[in-house]
Design a protein around this motif. Sequence first.
Motif, PDB file in Angstrom:
ATOM      1  N   ARG A   1       0.830  -1.202   0.143  1.00 26.43           N
ATOM      2  CA  ARG A   1       0.490   0.107  -0.176  1.00 26.43           C
ATOM      3  C   ARG A   1       0.978   1.204   0.226  1.00 26.43           C
ATOM      4  NH1 ARG A   1      -3.263  -1.622  -2.651  1.00 26.43           N
ATOM      5  NH2 ARG A   1      -4.548   1.065  -2.232  1.00 26.43           N
ATOM      6  N   LEU A   2       2.153   1.052   0.081  1.00 22.64           N
ATOM      7  CA  LEU A   2       2.803   2.254  -0.247  1.00 22.64           C
ATOM      8  C   LEU A   2       4.347   1.855  -0.214  1.00 22.64           C
ATOM      9  CD1 LEU A   2       4.439   4.755   2.151  1.00 22.64           C
ATOM     10  CD2 LEU A   2       5.080   3.821   3.268  1.00 22.64           C
ATOM     11  N   ILE A   3       5.283   2.242  -1.326  1.00 30.36           N
ATOM     12  CA  ILE A   3       5.987   2.538  -1.804  1.00 30.36           C
ATOM     13  C   ILE A   3       7.029   3.449  -1.264  1.00 30.36           C
ATOM     14  CG2 ILE A   3       7.379   2.460  -4.238  1.00 30.36           C
ATOM     15  CD1 ILE A   3       4.958   0.223  -3.820  1.00 30.36           C
ATOM     16  N   ILE A   4       8.497   3.049  -1.270  1.00 26.67           N
ATOM     17  CA  ILE A   4       9.348   3.803  -0.253  1.00 26.67           C
ATOM     18  C   ILE A   4       9.996   3.821  -1.463  1.00 26.67           C
ATOM     19  CG2 ILE A   4      10.838   4.746   1.263  1.00 26.67           C
ATOM     20  CD1 ILE A   4       9.414   3.524   3.276  1.00 26.67           C
ATOM     21  N   ALA A   5      10.710   4.537  -2.458  1.00 22.05           N
ATOM     22  CA  ALA A   5      12.298   4.483  -3.526  1.00 22.05           C
ATOM     23  C   ALA A   5      13.079   5.518  -2.830  1.00 22.05           C
ATOM     24  CB  ALA A   5      10.749   5.135  -5.309  1.00 22.05           C
ATOM     25  N   ASP A   6      14.160   5.214  -2.978  1.00 28.84           N
ATOM     26  CA  ASP A   6      14.755   5.395  -2.421  1.00 28.84           C
ATOM     27  C   ASP A   6      15.978   5.365  -3.583  1.00 28.84           C
ATOM     28  OD1 ASP A   6      17.357   7.436  -0.592  1.00 28.84           O
ATOM     29  OD2 ASP A   6      17.816   5.912   0.272  1.00 28.84           O
ATOM     30  N   GLU A   7      15.893   6.966  -4.318  1.00 26.12           N
ATOM     31  CA  GLU A   7      17.266   7.094  -5.441  1.00 26.12           C
ATOM     32  C   GLU A   7      16.991   6.041  -6.203  1.00 26.12           C
ATOM     33  OE1 GLU A   7      19.307  10.349  -5.743  1.00 26.12           O
ATOM     34  OE2 GLU A   7      20.072  10.306  -3.233  1.00 26.12           O
ATOM     35  N   PRO A   8      15.843   5.679  -7.285  1.00 21.90           N
ATOM     36  CA  PRO A   8      15.466   4.899  -7.596  1.00 21.90           C
ATOM     37  C   PRO A   8      15.944   4.604  -8.812  1.00 21.90           C
ATOM     38  CG  PRO A   8      12.949   5.485  -7.145  1.00 21.90           C
ATOM     39  CD  PRO A   8      14.100   6.411  -6.745  1.00 21.90           C
ATOM     40  N   THR A   9      15.937   6.205  -9.684  1.00 24.25           N
ATOM     41  CA  THR A   9      16.811   5.834 -10.739  1.00 24.25           C
ATOM     42  C   THR A   9      18.390   6.631 -10.811  1.00 24.25           C
ATOM     43  OG1 THR A   9      15.577   8.283 -11.010  1.00 24.25           O
ATOM     44  CG2 THR A   9      14.649   6.634 -11.662  1.00 24.25           C
ATOM     45  N   THR A  10      19.052   7.106  -9.649  1.00 20.38           N
ATOM     46  CA  THR A  10      20.347   7.406  -9.634  1.00 20.38           C
ATOM     47  C   THR A  10      21.127   6.900 -10.569  1.00 20.38           C
ATOM     48  OG1 THR A  10      19.807   8.591  -7.679  1.00 20.38           O
ATOM     49  CG2 THR A  10      21.722   8.624  -8.202  1.00 20.38           C
ATOM     50  N   ALA A  11      21.753   5.633 -10.586  1.00 22.61           N
ATOM     51  CA  ALA A  11      22.593   5.036 -11.242  1.00 22.61           C
ATOM     52  C   ALA A  11      22.324   4.867 -12.070  1.00 22.61           C
ATOM     53  CB  ALA A  11      22.530   3.187 -10.515  1.00 22.61           C
ATOM     54  N   LEU A  12      20.903   5.408 -13.044  1.00 20.71           N
ATOM     55  CA  LEU A  12      20.315   4.815 -14.732  1.00 20.71           C
ATOM     56  C   LEU A  12      20.564   6.516 -15.504  1.00 20.71           C
ATOM     57  CD1 LEU A  12      16.722   3.326 -13.479  1.00 20.71           C
ATOM     58  CD2 LEU A  12      18.950   2.624 -14.094  1.00 20.71           C
ATOM     59  N   ASP A  13      20.735   5.994 -16.858  1.00 25.76           N
ATOM     60  CA  ASP A  13      20.865   7.061 -17.674  1.00 25.76           C
ATOM     61  C   ASP A  13      19.680   7.984 -17.591  1.00 25.76           C
ATOM     62  OD1 ASP A  13      19.726   6.222 -20.280  1.00 25.76           O
ATOM     63  OD2 ASP A  13      20.828   4.357 -19.902  1.00 25.76           O
ATOM     64  N   SER A  14      19.665   9.097 -18.045  1.00 26.29           N
ATOM     65  CA  SER A  14      18.537   9.848 -18.121  1.00 26.29           C
ATOM     66  C   SER A  14      16.722   9.473 -19.412  1.00 26.29           C
ATOM     67  CB  SER A  14      19.207  11.486 -18.831  1.00 26.29           C
ATOM     68  OG  SER A  14      18.697  11.592 -19.984  1.00 26.29           O
ATOM     69  N   ILE A  15      17.295   8.707 -20.227  1.00 28.33           N
ATOM     70  CA  ILE A  15      16.667   8.382 -20.600  1.00 28.33           C
ATOM     71  C   ILE A  15      16.169   7.020 -20.059  1.00 28.33           C
ATOM     72  CG2 ILE A  15      15.225   6.976 -23.287  1.00 28.33           C
ATOM     73  CD1 ILE A  15      17.818   9.077 -24.377  1.00 28.33           C
ATOM     74  N   THR A  16      17.011   6.418 -19.361  1.00 28.74           N
ATOM     75  CA  THR A  16      15.716   5.060 -18.794  1.00 28.74           C
ATOM     76  C   THR A  16      15.115   5.634 -17.510  1.00 28.74           C
ATOM     77  OG1 THR A  16      17.889   3.964 -19.406  1.00 28.74           O
ATOM     78  CG2 THR A  16      16.790   2.690 -17.434  1.00 28.74           C
ATOM     79  N   GLN A  17      15.909   6.452 -16.938  1.00 29.75           N
ATOM     80  CA  GLN A  17      15.097   7.183 -15.758  1.00 29.75           C
ATOM     81  C   GLN A  17      14.045   7.963 -15.626  1.00 29.75           C
ATOM     82  OE1 GLN A  17      17.165  10.775 -14.658  1.00 29.75           O
ATOM     83  NE2 GLN A  17      18.924   9.980 -13.248  1.00 29.75           N
ATOM     84  N   ARG A  18      13.818   8.023 -16.550  1.00 30.49           N
ATOM     85  CA  ARG A  18      12.214   8.884 -17.274  1.00 30.49           C
ATOM     86  C   ARG A  18      11.558   7.897 -17.505  1.00 30.49           C
ATOM     87  NH1 ARG A  18      12.406  13.986 -20.528  1.00 30.49           N
ATOM     88  NH2 ARG A  18      14.257  15.331 -19.583  1.00 30.49           N
ATOM     89  N   GLN A  19      11.560   6.444 -18.167  1.00 30.86           N
ATOM     90  CA  GLN A  19      11.454   5.454 -18.106  1.00 30.86           C
ATOM     91  C   GLN A  19      11.005   4.334 -17.014  1.00 30.86           C
ATOM     92  OE1 GLN A  19      13.133   2.615 -21.015  1.00 30.86           O
ATOM     93  NE2 GLN A  19      12.774   4.400 -22.974  1.00 30.86           N
ATOM     94  N   ILE A  20      11.735   4.696 -15.949  1.00 28.37           N
ATOM     95  CA  ILE A  20      12.019   4.278 -15.585  1.00 28.37           C
ATOM     96  C   ILE A  20      10.886   4.742 -13.594  1.00 28.37           C
ATOM     97  CG2 ILE A  20      13.287   2.945 -12.504  1.00 28.37           C
ATOM     98  CD1 ILE A  20      13.049   1.165 -14.934  1.00 28.37           C
TER      99      ILE A  20
END
Length: 262
Positions: free
Chosen positions: A165-184
């Motif tokens: 019921r709750l998601i805690i996402a801690d920098e989930p996209t920091t390790a990814l390139d910018s296009i992948t960041q957006r998709q994720i």
Amino acid sequence: MAIEVSGLSVDIGGRPIVSDVAMGVADGERVGLVGSSGSGKSMIAKALLGLLPRQASASGSARLGGTEVIGADETTLAGLRGRYVGVVFQNPGSSLNPVLSVGRQIELPLKLHYDLDAGDRHERVMAMMRKVGLDASLAGRYPHELSGGQQQRVGIATALITSPRLIIADEPTTALDSITQRQIVDLLVSLVDGAGASMLFITHDFSVLARATSRCYVLDRGRIVDSGQTAGLLASPQVAQSRRLVEAARKLTLGGPDMETL
Ligand SMILES: Nc1ncnc2c1ncn2[C@@H]1O[C@H](COP(=O)(O)OP(=O)(O)O)[C@@H](O)[C@H]1O
Ligand SMILES: [Mg+2]
């Protein structure tokens, strides 16, 4: 599931890491926690999950869906984590278990928290892989055989398989390139909204934050120094720390995709 934090402080060896933090996430809301590296974002996430380092001491209150987690026993915490609260970490390469195939990885929380037969679990894993955009043929692969984006899709599938019921996402996209960041980010947002869950989205990057949240808190040296609508903070940051983060986000995207669409 809502988060209600008040007067939360965390010390390590007498050094204040988080000081008198108050913040909230309503049921079904997506809220950001943004701050530069070392500001205490992960420590807040760890406090919420009951995963603080052993030498840390926490005081104040943090309620997840009405359950107090500060000072809670391991049974209470284990009952929340994985089942009602899903966690997505920064670096899927190291947060995934290297000896578990993609299918087994995603299946594990179901095994731990639900009494389902193997066929039922398999169906749910396959359905979840489709939802996160992973081809069924990847079920037998191991984390090191996947791209960073695919690894984070596995991370998201593993966090969401129990319908938390709750998601805690801690920098989930920091390790990814910018296009992948957006998709994720877009994937996370659509899955969280589709499930009617709430999300605390932690990042040091305002440009990602705007895609993921409508409201946010700004953390600086362990204290909340600003809060408000993400779009407003991005357009005209009033507080110096927010201005710095916005400027950093602008620099990152300079020459890249335009800021208006962020
Ligand atoms: N296990 C630990 N022991 C001592 N200090 C720590 C530990 N983990 C983090 N810290 C310190 O706590 C502060 C906040 O860290 P963290 O919450 O990881 O920051 P952020 O996630 O915002 O980058 C930092 O100064 C960091 O050095
Ligand atoms: Mg961190």
